[in-house]
Write an enzyme that holds these catalytic residues in place. Structure first.
Site, mmCIF file in Angstrom:
data_model
loop_
_atom_site.group_PDB
_atom_site.id
_atom_site.type_symbol
_atom_site.label_atom_id
_atom_site.label_comp_id
_atom_site.label_asym_id
_atom_site.label_seq_id
_atom_site.Cartn_x
_atom_site.Cartn_y
_atom_site.Cartn_z
ATOM 1 N N GLY A 453 5.504 13.847 20.397
ATOM 2 C CA GLY A 453 6.435 13.269 21.361
ATOM 3 C C GLY A 453 6.065 13.705 22.759
ATOM 4 N N GLY A 454 6.266 12.806 23.755
ATOM 5 C CA GLY A 454 5.951 13.156 25.133
ATOM 6 C C GLY A 454 4.486 13.519 25.288
ATOM 7 N N ASP A 455 4.197 14.709 25.805
ATOM 8 C CA ASP A 455 2.808 15.158 25.966
ATOM 9 C C ASP A 455 2.506 16.327 25.036
ATOM 10 O OD1 ASP A 455 4.461 16.958 27.169
ATOM 11 O OD2 ASP A 455 3.318 17.139 29.031
ATOM 12 N N GLU A 456 3.123 16.333 23.860
ATOM 13 C CA GLU A 456 2.949 17.417 22.892
ATOM 14 C C GLU A 456 2.220 16.892 21.650
ATOM 15 O OE1 GLU A 456 6.566 19.193 21.657
ATOM 16 O OE2 GLU A 456 5.605 20.900 20.705
#
Length: 542
Positions: A453-456
């Site tokens: 999720g996101g930048d993970e």
């Protein structure tokens, strides 16, 4: 066959009747709302037109008297006969002026129209008391003495509106007062001129109330009563409005209201013009439309039921052939349904069954595509959390069977948020796709990288036990190097880095969930260690 035809015809009749009723109800309801709003706005508009006309007439009468009051004949009243002639001409030109007179400084009438009240004193009347100080415009009132002296063809109680003003000489001294009584019947004439057409067409009644809500102009039985409507209290904020109101007779009316706002230097007397129409009359066109739709719907229901009954016989003949072919298909005697010609529905049915097996296989393929979509991130194409949860148990079993370990690498991008803020989310999405390509390019067969999720991201690597830490560190360094290369956005280049936290299963923990938690904690420490680095739980422990 006959029963099917009857049921088919009855179904069509019920369907059309139901649709007609539903359509009639919807159109009737919508028409009622539209008509209510349209009529309400019209009532508010004509109320405003009338109150504006009353204000303008009052202002023009006052302005006219001010002009006359400045004439030399009045400021130097040497010739009373000349003044009387002037007042007579004024009354003849403006019939709404019931009486106009000129008094001396003490309130005695020196000259008046038709000589009425000449020689009498009006010093105690408001028309004189207020008029000697400035322009005075008084509200509607009765004047018994004047009413007896003036012609009254109707025999009803006469009402007047006063306008008076001081007359001064060149030195500014009070010479007298120019006073007039406007007949309130003038308001009825305004109503007839402006409102009678809509009153007849829509059965609309009109009222004029004073500042204290006393009815001044209305049907005879309501004149003089106090009118209590909730909408009247809202006119201060909205001087021109409409609403559905319950009147003292207990009935609901569409009610338009307009509050006097004066005109030019005339401030108004607080009159309110009210127009009302019974709700039943307002909704009559909508009810007529609904009845019209229901009548036509009933006729069409009967007509289409007959057509349906006749058509059902023609439609059902090929159905037996399709049923027989379907039985043979289920028995395995044939592999396809024959294509039958006839109505479009029959052709579609035979064609649909003909391609049943093919459709089922296509559905199986579609299910595989849907499953793939459900397990992969839409932006980057990387596996998502669902795919990761399915992968980890299998990776554990494979590692245990081969004597390998799992290296768990949590990755979090550094400097990604400023890219979104500066270049927009489209640029951020382009960066994430490029990062995904680089992460996927650094994997070996059997490894996995998932977007959480996101930048993970999370990398799961199959590594030998004896070289687990060394290989994990090597891949982490390669990843840091790969991600540090600038990303080309077309018009510019941006650069991001990443922080990595890692743990080894089962070396750091025999519980995979705990090992993931250790890797997450290591990522947290990498972030606080200055970012763009990799922290391994095993290294810290030793």
């Amino acid at each position: 066959m006959g029963s099917l035809r009857s049921r088919f015809a009855l179904l069509i009749a019920l369907l059309i009747a139901g649709l007609s009723w539903m359509l009639g109800s919807l159109i009737g309801h919508d028409a009622s709302q539209r008509i209510r709003e349209e009529v309400g706005r019209d009532l508010a508009e004509v109320s405003f037109i009338m109150v504006d006309r009353l204000d303008r007439d009052m202002q023009s009468r006052a302005a006219m008297l001010q002009v006359i009051g400045q004439l030399r004949a009045l400021s130097q009243p040497d010739d009373i006969a000349e003044i009387r002639g002037l007042l007579d001409r004024l009354q003849s030109e403006f019939p709404s002026i019931a009486w106009v007179g000129f008094t001396d400084a003490k309130g005695t009438v020196l000259a008046s129209s038709d000589g009425v009240l000449e020689g009498a004193s009006i010093a105690q009347r408001p028309v004189y008391l207020e008029g000697q100080n400035g322009v005075f415009i008084g509200d509607v009132h009765e004047a018994e003495l004047l009413a007896k002296l003036l012609p009254n063809p109707t025999g009803e109680a006469m009402k007047f509106v006063d306008i008076s003003l001081p007359v001064r000489n060149a030195d500014g001294h009070l010479v007298g007062v120019l006073a007039s009584h406007l007949s309130w019947s003038w308001a009825e004439e305004v109503r007839l001129a402006i409102l009678e057409p809509i009153q007849k067409r829509r059965n609309v009644e009109f009222f004029v109330t004073g500042r204290n809500r006393t009815v001044l102009l209305a049907p005879k039985e309501m004149i003089g009563q106090r009118l209590h409507l909730s909408a009247l209290s809202q006119l201060v904020k909205n001087p021109n409005m409409w609403a559905v109101q319950e009147w003292p007779d207990g009935k609901q009316y569409l009610t338009g209201l307009a509050l006097s706002r004066g005109h030019m230097d005339y401030q108004g007397l607080g009159w309110t013009v009210i127009a009302r129409q019974p709700l039943d009359d307002a909704y009559a066109p909508a009810r007529a439309t609904k009845r019209y739709i229901l009548l036509w719907g009933s006729g069409l229901a009967v007509l289409f039921a007959l057509v349906g009954w006749l058509g059902a016989g023609y439609v059902t003949r090929p159905l037996r052939q399709i049923a027989q072919a379907a039985d043979r298909l289920s028995a395995g005697e044939i592999s396809v349904i024959p294509e039958l010609k006839g109505t479009r529905e029959i052709e579609i049915l035979s064609h649909s069954i003909r391609h049943l097996v093919e459709s089922l296989s296509h559905q199986q393929n579609a299910l595989g595509v849907m499953e793939n979509l459900a397990h992969h991130d839409a932006l980057t194409g990387l596996p998502n959390r669902i795919a990761l949860e399915n992968y980890l148990p299998r990776a554990q079993q494979r590692s245990q069977a081969t004597g390998h370990c799992l290296a768990l690498l949590y990755l979090d991008l550094d400097g990604f948020k400023p890219i979104n803020d500066q270049f927009g989310h489209a640029a951020g999405d382009q960066v994430l796709r490029e990062i995904a390509l680089r992460l996927r390019g650094g994997l070996r067969e059997g490894d996995l990288v998932a977007r959480l999720g996101g930048d993970e991201f999370l990398m799961v690597l199959q590594v030998p036990k004896g070289e687990a830490l060394a290989q994990a560190q090597l891949i982490a360094e390669r990843t840091l190097t790969a991600l540090s290369t600038p990303v080309d956005l077309g018009s510019t280049q941006v650069q991001v880095s990443c922080s990595i936290g890692s743990a080894l299963w089962p070396l750091d923990s025999s519980n995979l969930t705990e090992a993931l938690e250790l890797a997450d904690q290591a990522l947290y420490r990498a972030k606080h260690a200055g970012k763009n680095c990799a922290v391994f739980h095993a290294t810290e422990q030793h």
